[in-house]
Design an enzyme around this catalytic site. Structure first.
Site, PDB file in Angstrom:
ATOM      1  N   THR A 144      -8.457   9.899   7.809  1.00 36.19           N
ATOM      2  CA  THR A 144      -7.892   8.407   7.373  1.00 36.19           C
ATOM      3  C   THR A 144      -8.186   7.152   8.712  1.00 36.19           C
ATOM      4  OG1 THR A 144      -6.053   8.934   7.940  1.00 36.19           O
ATOM      5  CG2 THR A 144      -7.507   9.718   5.664  1.00 36.19           C
ATOM      6  N   GLY A 186      -8.667   4.240  10.217  1.00 39.82           N
ATOM      7  CA  GLY A 186      -8.914   3.043  10.162  1.00 39.82           C
ATOM      8  C   GLY A 186      -9.001   1.818   8.290  1.00 39.82           C
ATOM      9  N   THR A 187      -8.138   3.227   7.931  1.00 39.48           N
ATOM     10  CA  THR A 187      -8.282   2.850   6.142  1.00 39.48           C
ATOM     11  C   THR A 187      -7.583   1.668   5.951  1.00 39.48           C
ATOM     12  OG1 THR A 187      -7.513   5.346   6.091  1.00 39.48           O
ATOM     13  CG2 THR A 187      -7.191   3.463   4.068  1.00 39.48           C
ATOM     14  N   GLY A 188      -6.299   1.036   6.604  1.00 34.35           N
ATOM     15  CA  GLY A 188      -6.491  -0.139   6.352  1.00 34.35           C
ATOM     16  C   GLY A 188      -7.287  -1.849   6.530  1.00 34.35           C
ATOM     17  N   CYS A 189      -7.435  -1.563   8.212  1.00 33.25           N
ATOM     18  CA  CYS A 189      -8.639  -2.744   8.569  1.00 33.25           C
ATOM     19  C   CYS A 189      -9.701  -2.595   7.655  1.00 33.25           C
ATOM     20  CB  CYS A 189      -9.369  -1.975   9.626  1.00 33.25           C
ATOM     21  SG  CYS A 189      -7.595  -1.692  11.347  1.00 33.25           S
ATOM     22  N   LYS A 224       0.544  -1.112   0.113  1.00 34.19           N
ATOM     23  CA  LYS A 224       0.507  -0.085   0.154  1.00 34.19           C
ATOM     24  C   LYS A 224       0.848   1.188  -0.094  1.00 34.19           C
ATOM     25  CE  LYS A 224      -2.137  -1.701   4.282  1.00 34.19           C
ATOM     26  NZ  LYS A 224      -3.094  -1.652   5.265  1.00 34.19           N
TER      27      LYS A 224
END
Length: 278
Positions: free
Chosen positions: A221, A223-226, A190
């Site tokens: 932003t 919580g983007t990865g979860c 990412k």
């Protein structure tokens, strides 16, 4: 409040007995923006039944993590067995695992699962708070990543796991190859922390899929990865192949980032229900 129409019913005969079932194995975010809470919201938004194995509890808000307490391995194991042995799973997503013992426990459990597994090797929170003990990195490399259908590290996690520092898109292929050395079938690197468009690289070592999206000027932003990892797991559970599932998940999370909203005094969450409010 604007009226939100009910979803159109599916044509007769097209619904399965129940929606695909996706299990998240992760920590709780008391602020609701990341972790188990973000995972379950994403799963609901994407039409699957979300289930959970809680690995840790955090006291967390828009300003950061004030405290974290991991659950005993026996509690994690019991939750997993209760869900998988009775209900079954169509995909699994892992997030915060906190310690070597929990990484090894979860990896052993995943070894008996035939459904696709998305591993988000969470190391730190959006605010820079550590969510994985440094001594657990070896277990992530040796035990957890080999179970992954897709591993989804961000650039900081790539550096933690492999020592490869990505400064530009040109470095992303080298980073992906280094992650694939640990055994996942696919690596999604990412590149959201790089300048320019939000560019990710998905590869299995042979195929290369560059995924690009416009960068939105929005600081909220959390919580983007979860959210991305849960969206990938949801689309895999719905039967998409990995490249299609990742592309669809990227579209979903890009919309969620664009709609992210202020909450509290710090960094607010992405909007998991953005399609309902569009």
């Amino acid at each position: 409040m604007p009226h939100i129409p009910a979803p159109e019913p599916a044509p007769r005969g097209e619904l399965p007995p129940h929606p695909p079932c996706v299990l998240t194995v992760a920590g709780s975010d008391s602020g609701g923006g990341a972790g188990i809470q973000a995972d379950l919201k994403t799963m609901l938004a994407l039409g699957v039944h979300g289930m959970s194995v809680l690995t840790a509890v955090t006291a967390q808000n828009s300003r950061g993590v004030q405290g974290a307490w991991e659950l005993p391995a026996d509690a994690v194991r019991a939750q997993f067995r209760a869900v998988v042995d009775d209900i079954g799973v169509d995909a699994v997503k892992t997030g915060m695992l906190a310690s070597t013992e929990l990484v090894e426990t979860v990896a052993a459990l995943l070894g008996g699962v035939t459904a696709p597994v998305v591993v988000d090797p969470v190391g730190v929170s959006k605010h820079g708070d550590p969510l994985l003990a440094a001594e657990a990195l070896g277990a992530v490399r040796a035990r957890l990543l080999p179970t992954a259908t897709v591993a989804t590290p961000n650039l900081d996690e790539v550096a933690q796991l492999t020592g490869v520092r990505v400064e530009s898109e040109a470095d992303m292929r080298r980073a992906a190859d280094a992650v694939l050395e640990f055994g996942p079938r696919w690596a999604l690197i990412k590149g959201g922390h790089l300048a320019g468009a939000a560019t990710d690289l998905l590869t299995d070592g042979t195929e290369l899929h560059w995924l690009r999206a416009p960068r939105h000027d929005n600081r909220h932003t959390h919580g983007t990865g979860c959210t991305l990892a849960s969206a990938i797991a949801s689309y895999l559970a719905r039967g998409l192949e990995v490249p299609e599932a990742v592309a669809a998940a990227k579209t979903y999370v890009t919309g969620a980032i664009a709609a992210g909203f202020a909450l509290g005094e710090g960094i607010g969450p992405v909007d998991h229900g953005w399609r309902l409010r569009r």
